[in-house]
Design a protein around this motif. Structure first.
Motif, PDB file in Angstrom:
ATOM      1  N   LYS A 144       0.849  -1.201   0.000  1.00 57.64           N
ATOM      2  CA  LYS A 144       0.000   0.000   0.000  1.00 57.64           C
ATOM      3  C   LYS A 144       0.881   1.246   0.000  1.00 57.64           C
ATOM      4  N   GLN A 145       1.978   1.215   0.755  1.00 59.39           N
ATOM      5  CA  GLN A 145       2.894   2.359   0.769  1.00 59.39           C
ATOM      6  C   GLN A 145       3.526   2.564  -0.602  1.00 59.39           C
ATOM      7  N   ARG A 146       3.929   1.477  -1.266  1.00 55.07           N
ATOM      8  CA  ARG A 146       4.468   1.597  -2.623  1.00 55.07           C
ATOM      9  C   ARG A 146       3.452   2.252  -3.552  1.00 55.07           C
ATOM     10  N   ALA A 147       2.196   1.897  -3.390  1.00 56.30           N
ATOM     11  CA  ALA A 147       1.143   2.447  -4.238  1.00 56.30           C
ATOM     12  C   ALA A 147       0.956   3.943  -3.982  1.00 56.30           C
ATOM     13  N   HIS A 148       1.100   4.375  -2.745  1.00 58.44           N
ATOM     14  CA  HIS A 148       0.918   5.794  -2.443  1.00 58.44           C
ATOM     15  C   HIS A 148       1.999   6.649  -3.092  1.00 58.44           C
ATOM     16  N   ASN A 149       3.108   6.038  -3.465  1.00 54.22           N
ATOM     17  CA  ASN A 149       4.132   6.766  -4.199  1.00 54.22           C
ATOM     18  C   ASN A 149       3.684   7.048  -5.635  1.00 54.22           C
ATOM     19  N   LEU A 150       2.547   6.482  -6.045  1.00 53.69           N
ATOM     20  CA  LEU A 150       2.011   6.650  -7.391  1.00 53.69           C
ATOM     21  C   LEU A 150       0.732   7.482  -7.388  1.00 53.69           C
ATOM     22  N   ASP A 151       0.543   8.300  -6.374  1.00 55.37           N
ATOM     23  CA  ASP A 151      -0.706   9.052  -6.206  1.00 55.37           C
ATOM     24  C   ASP A 151      -1.178   9.769  -7.467  1.00 55.37           C
ATOM     25  N   GLU A 152      -0.249  10.273  -8.256  1.00 52.04           N
ATOM     26  CA  GLU A 152      -0.648  11.002  -9.460  1.00 52.04           C
ATOM     27  C   GLU A 152      -1.160  10.082 -10.560  1.00 52.04           C
ATOM     28  N   LEU A 153      -0.832   8.789 -10.478  1.00 51.28           N
ATOM     29  CA  LEU A 153      -1.191   7.853 -11.545  1.00 51.28           C
ATOM     30  C   LEU A 153      -2.424   7.024 -11.246  1.00 51.28           C
ATOM     31  N   ILE A 154      -2.764   6.886  -9.976  1.00 47.73           N
ATOM     32  CA  ILE A 154      -3.864   5.996  -9.615  1.00 47.73           C
ATOM     33  C   ILE A 154      -5.011   6.768  -8.980  1.00 47.73           C
ATOM     34  N   ALA A 155      -6.208   6.205  -9.137  1.00 49.21           N
ATOM     35  CA  ALA A 155      -7.395   6.843  -8.570  1.00 49.21           C
ATOM     36  C   ALA A 155      -7.494   6.589  -7.064  1.00 49.21           C
ATOM     37  N   ARG A 156      -7.140   5.353  -6.661  1.00 52.44           N
ATOM     38  CA  ARG A 156      -7.347   4.980  -5.259  1.00 52.44           C
ATOM     39  C   ARG A 156      -6.719   3.628  -4.979  1.00 52.44           C
ATOM     40  N   VAL A 157      -6.461   3.350  -3.681  1.00 56.95           N
ATOM     41  CA  VAL A 157      -6.018   2.040  -3.226  1.00 56.95           C
ATOM     42  C   VAL A 157      -7.075   1.516  -2.266  1.00 56.95           C
ATOM     43  N   VAL A 158      -7.577   0.315  -2.528  1.00 58.72           N
ATOM     44  CA  VAL A 158      -8.561  -0.322  -1.661  1.00 58.72           C
ATOM     45  C   VAL A 158      -7.855  -1.455  -0.922  1.00 58.72           C
ATOM     46  N   VAL A 159      -8.004  -1.471   0.401  1.00 58.09           N
ATOM     47  CA  VAL A 159      -7.312  -2.446   1.228  1.00 58.09           C
ATOM     48  C   VAL A 159      -8.201  -3.662   1.463  1.00 58.09           C
ATOM     49  N   LYS A 160      -7.619  -4.852   1.243  1.00 55.64           N
ATOM     50  CA  LYS A 160      -8.306  -6.115   1.520  1.00 55.64           C
ATOM     51  C   LYS A 160      -8.184  -6.413   3.003  1.00 55.64           C
ATOM     52  N   PRO A 161      -9.160  -7.037   3.614  1.00 60.04           N
ATOM     53  CA  PRO A 161     -10.426  -7.448   3.005  1.00 60.04           C
ATOM     54  C   PRO A 161     -11.367  -6.251   2.889  1.00 60.04           C
ATOM     55  N   PHE A 162     -12.144  -6.244   1.826  1.00 57.40           N
ATOM     56  CA  PHE A 162     -13.117  -5.182   1.611  1.00 57.40           C
ATOM     57  C   PHE A 162     -14.478  -5.811   1.382  1.00 57.40           C
ATOM     58  N   SER A 163     -15.513  -4.996   1.560  1.00 56.18           N
ATOM     59  CA  SER A 163     -16.878  -5.471   1.338  1.00 56.18           C
ATOM     60  C   SER A 163     -17.264  -5.250  -0.122  1.00 56.18           C
ATOM     61  N   LEU A 164     -18.351  -5.871  -0.523  1.00 53.72           N
ATOM     62  CA  LEU A 164     -18.876  -5.640  -1.871  1.00 53.72           C
ATOM     63  C   LEU A 164     -19.157  -4.158  -2.088  1.00 53.72           C
ATOM     64  N   LYS A 165     -19.750  -3.533  -1.100  1.00 56.37           N
ATOM     65  CA  LYS A 165     -20.077  -2.110  -1.215  1.00 56.37           C
ATOM     66  C   LYS A 165     -18.813  -1.266  -1.365  1.00 56.37           C
ATOM     67  N   GLU A 166     -17.784  -1.571  -0.575  1.00 55.93           N
ATOM     68  CA  GLU A 166     -16.546  -0.780  -0.644  1.00 55.93           C
ATOM     69  C   GLU A 166     -15.899  -0.843  -2.028  1.00 55.93           C
ATOM     70  N   ILE A 167     -15.786  -2.037  -2.599  1.00 57.02           N
ATOM     71  CA  ILE A 167     -15.117  -2.147  -3.896  1.00 57.02           C
ATOM     72  C   ILE A 167     -15.971  -1.532  -5.002  1.00 57.02           C
ATOM     73  N   CYS A 168     -17.275  -1.719  -4.915  1.00 61.93           N
ATOM     74  CA  CYS A 168     -18.162  -1.127  -5.929  1.00 61.93           C
ATOM     75  C   CYS A 168     -18.170   0.399  -5.835  1.00 61.93           C
ATOM     76  N   ASP A 169     -18.232   0.929  -4.619  1.00 63.17           N
ATOM     77  CA  ASP A 169     -18.205   2.381  -4.443  1.00 63.17           C
ATOM     78  C   ASP A 169     -16.884   2.967  -4.939  1.00 63.17           C
ATOM     79  N   ALA A 170     -15.774   2.291  -4.638  1.00 66.33           N
ATOM     80  CA  ALA A 170     -14.467   2.770  -5.090  1.00 66.33           C
ATOM     81  C   ALA A 170     -14.385   2.757  -6.612  1.00 66.33           C
ATOM     82  N   ALA A 171     -14.909   1.707  -7.227  1.00 56.80           N
ATOM     83  CA  ALA A 171     -14.908   1.619  -8.697  1.00 56.80           C
ATOM     84  C   ALA A 171     -15.740   2.749  -9.292  1.00 56.80           C
TER      85      ALA A 171
END
Length: 120
Positions: free
Chosen positions: A87-114
């Protein structure tokens, strides 16, 4: 109907996310790793969102995100991870990515993030 490319090496998580997004009205193409995702993007570049796990064999999600951001800069990227170091590696890409979703996640969380990633 938004088209989403999902790259996830764990079959259970891939099925879970694909089913959840399909139920919400999205068209989902699911692949097992980053290399298959690149191949799919190369043959059909009409996706509205890329959702990818970070830790995968072959080409991981960070490598995939970097290549997609370079080749398809308008395609939003949503990363998933269950590992805090990744997750920390991903935050170094903040300008390139929309968001990081942490597992485990719920159906609602992944759908809302998408859906948030789709609208920008």
């Amino acid at each position: 109907m938004p088209r989403i490319l999902l790259a996830e090496d764990d079959p259970a998580v891939r099925s879970f996310v694909e089913s959840a997004l399909t139920h919400r009205g999205h068209e989902v193409a699911a692949v097992e790793d980053g290399l298959q995702a690149l191949e799919t993007l190369g043959s059909r570049q009409d996706f509205d969102l890329l959702i990818t796990d970070i830790v995968m064999p072959g080409l991981d999600g960070i490598g995939l995100a970097l290549r997609v951001a370079r080749d398809l800069p308008d395609l939003p990227i949503l990363l998933m991870t269950g590992y805090s170091a990744e997750k920390q590696r991903a935050h170094n890409l903040d300008e390139l990515i929309a968001r990081v979703v942490v597992k485990p996640f719920s159906l609602k969380e992944i759908c809302d993030a998408a859906e948030e990633s789709l609208v920008g």
